[in-house]
Design an enzyme around this catalytic site. Structure first.
Site, mmCIF file in Angstrom:
data_model
loop_
_atom_site.group_PDB
_atom_site.id
_atom_site.type_symbol
_atom_site.label_atom_id
_atom_site.label_comp_id
_atom_site.label_asym_id
_atom_site.label_seq_id
_atom_site.Cartn_x
_atom_site.Cartn_y
_atom_site.Cartn_z
ATOM 1 C CE LYS A 81 -2.207 1.746 -4.158
ATOM 2 N NZ LYS A 81 -0.840 2.241 -3.853
ATOM 3 C CB SER A 156 0.298 0.169 -0.588
ATOM 4 O OG SER A 156 0.494 1.198 -1.548
ATOM 5 C CB SER A 180 3.275 1.541 -3.016
ATOM 6 O OG SER A 180 3.173 1.387 -1.636
HETATM 7 N N1 GLN Z 1 5.499 0.594 2.354
HETATM 8 C C1 GLN Z 1 5.583 2.010 2.454
HETATM 9 C C2 GLN Z 1 4.622 2.517 3.503
HETATM 10 O O1 GLN Z 1 4.051 1.720 4.143
HETATM 11 C C3 GLN Z 1 5.331 2.640 1.128
HETATM 12 C C4 GLN Z 1 3.912 2.729 0.763
HETATM 13 C C5 GLN Z 1 3.685 3.390 -0.562
HETATM 14 O O2 GLN Z 1 4.594 3.552 -1.358
HETATM 15 N N2 GLN Z 1 2.449 3.801 -0.765
HETATM 16 O O3 GLN Z 1 4.462 3.670 3.709
#
Ligand code: GLN
Length: 487
Positions: A81, A156, A180
């Site tokens: 990532k 994400s 994420s």
């Molecule tokens: N969807 C969650 C957020 O928007 C989690 C994101 C993540 O785990 N990086 O914060």
């Protein structure tokens, strides 16, 4: 019929490499060719470096020829990532703020993968600074779900899940602050593991919310996830939250630990808003464990209803602090329109950050501001303790919890335009981060329209061996991981 090289598992490819049926250069070339063929439709990568990957593969082949292969990951292409630092490679967090930034150093997980001989392949797209659940918040355009490219791959870490599902890498790493890793794994039909808070070093990970962030693997199988976890886990003095604990042989534990286990089903995770096809698939997974002799118990996590609010106070507060460094002076894009020194800060941040990141910084600054700190931030920390106690209480009676990973399957790009509807996608994953627990999403079926479904298993702190063994028992009795998108 054996799968194409780009769809095979680490375990299988490592055996072929050791048996000299295959070289890492051949494997890496196959993954590169596959990436070049499908990437125009998937857009999982922000960038990749073909000659660098082939050079790493050639070095791996040379080691193996000299009898110095370093284990199961030697010669295996693994994607990272674009929030994990690799020396000499771009590190953008999918943000204009870091568009031209090249990392001068390796993250600890990067160093560990290099030591294991992995071929580091590409920089994977994500929501900007890992904020989002669909990868649509990337400044460089969204990623498509390989099962239906008009749909999101989750987020994400959507580039990490999509690249793996599409055969553009053999495994990938993501980061999980509120889901994420697990949510995109579920939406793309692959395995995603969020380790216990403190098991994997975050040195060299671009920080989002430091009390929640963890790095973990995406893999085709639970066994592959165990292999990658074994390589990246372990204490690191450069991350003060890193835990001093022995790292067991997670792969060996898969077959040593055979259950039967006691599994808890949190009733709050099967409430309104859960897609009925997902509910049915998870019910079948529960029935499978029951048929294996596992004891199934309904449990309650009574503070679940506060998870989302608590998370969006704590995560935004920490983000507003962590992202203070991107000011055009210490780090990041510098505006050329600025009139004076103060204006450099304002203009650079206005131009460099996208709308969701700005929303989070503003929210987070608000909840930390004097007069509101006690009402929001401090209260959220107290509720966080109650949420963690719910889990620990449930674990007095059960080995693990079984839930859906996401309330909905992959939705259409652009479908969830208002932020709140996206935040609701995290409802089943966020509690785990607030409590610091390990959890894994494993494929458990498909909707009638052919979209993957994931089940989440939540484990006790630092009991990854147990968690992986429980997931493995389900996986090996099912064929889900052998199915690949047609693309
Ligand atoms: N969807 C969650 C957020 O928007 C989690 C994101 C993540 O785990 N990086 O914060």
């Amino acid at each position: 019929m054996p799968s194409a090289l780009h769809f095979r598992t680490i375990a299988d490819l490592a055996a072929a490499l050791d048996a000299k049926q295959l070289t890492s250069v051949e494997l890496t070339q196959a993954v590169i060719a596959r990436t070049q063929a499908v990437e125009p439709r998937v857009h999982a990568f922000n960038s990749f470096d073909v000659s660098d990957a082939l050079a790493q593969a050639a070095a791996s082949d040379a080691r193996r020829a000299a009898g110095q292969a370093r284990g199961a990951l030697d010669g295996i292409p693994i994607g990272l990532k674009d929030v994990i630092a690799v020396t000499g490679q771009p590190l953008t967090a999918s943000s204009k703020m870091l568009q031209n930034f090249v990392s001068p150093y390796d993250a600890t997980v990067t160093t560990k993968l290099k030591q294991a001989g992995a071929v580091l392949w590409g920089r994977l797209n994500c929501d900007e600074f890992a904020m989002g659940s669909s990868t649509e918040n990337s400044a460089f355009g969204p990623t498509g779900n390989p099962w239906d490219t008009t749909r999101v791959p989750g987020g994400s870490s959507g580039g990490s899940s999509a690249a793996l599902a599409a055969g553009e890498a053999i495994a990938t790493l993501g980061s999980d602050t509120g889901g994420s890793i697990r949510q995109p794994a579920a939406l793309c039909g692959v395995v995603g593991l969020k380790p216990s808070y403190g098991l994997v070093s975050r040195y060299g990970l671009i920080a989002f919310a430091s009390s929640l962030d963890q790095i973990g693997p995406f893999a085709r199988t639970v066994e592959d996830a165990a292999i990658v976890l074994g390589a990246i886990a372990g204490h690191d003095e450069r991350d003060s939250t890193s835990f001093k604990t022995d790292i067991p042989d997670y792969r060996a534990a898969l077959t040593i630990n055979r259950g039967p286990w006691k599994l808890g089903i949190p009733k709050e995770y099967f409430a309104e808003g859960l897609d009925p096809e997902i509910a049915a698939s998870v019910e079948q997974a529960i029935a499978f464990y029951k048929a294996q002799g596992c004891e199934i118990r309904e449990v309650s996590l009574p503070h679940t209803q506060y998870c989302l609010d608590t998370y969006y106070v704590i995560a935004t507060a920490e983000a507003s602090s962590n992202l203070g460094r991107y000011d055009g002076i210490r780090y990041g894009h510098r505006s050329t329109a600025a009139k004076d020194a103060v204006d450099i800060y304002a203009q650079s941040r206005a131009e460099g950050f996208g709308p969701e990141v700005k929303r989070r910084i503003i929210l987070g600054t608000y909840v930390l501001s004097s007069g509101y700190y006690d009402a929001y931030y401090l209260r959220a920390q107290k509720v966080r303790t109650l949420i963690r106690q719910d889990f620990l209480h449930a674990f007095r009676d059960v080995d693990a919890l079984l839930t859906p990973t996401s309330p909905v399957p992959a939705f259409k790009l652009g479908e969830k335009a208002d932020p709140l509807s996206l935040y609701l996608c995290d409802i089943y994953t966020i509690g785990v981060n607030l409590a610091g627990l390990p959890a894994i999403s494993v494929p458990c079926g498909f909707t009638k329209s052919g979209l993957p479904i994931g089940a989440q298993l939540i484990g006790q702190p630092f009991q990854e061996s147990n968690l992986l063994a429980i997931a493995h028992a389900y996986e090996r009795a099912h064929e889900w991981s052998a199915q690949h998108p047609a693309l």
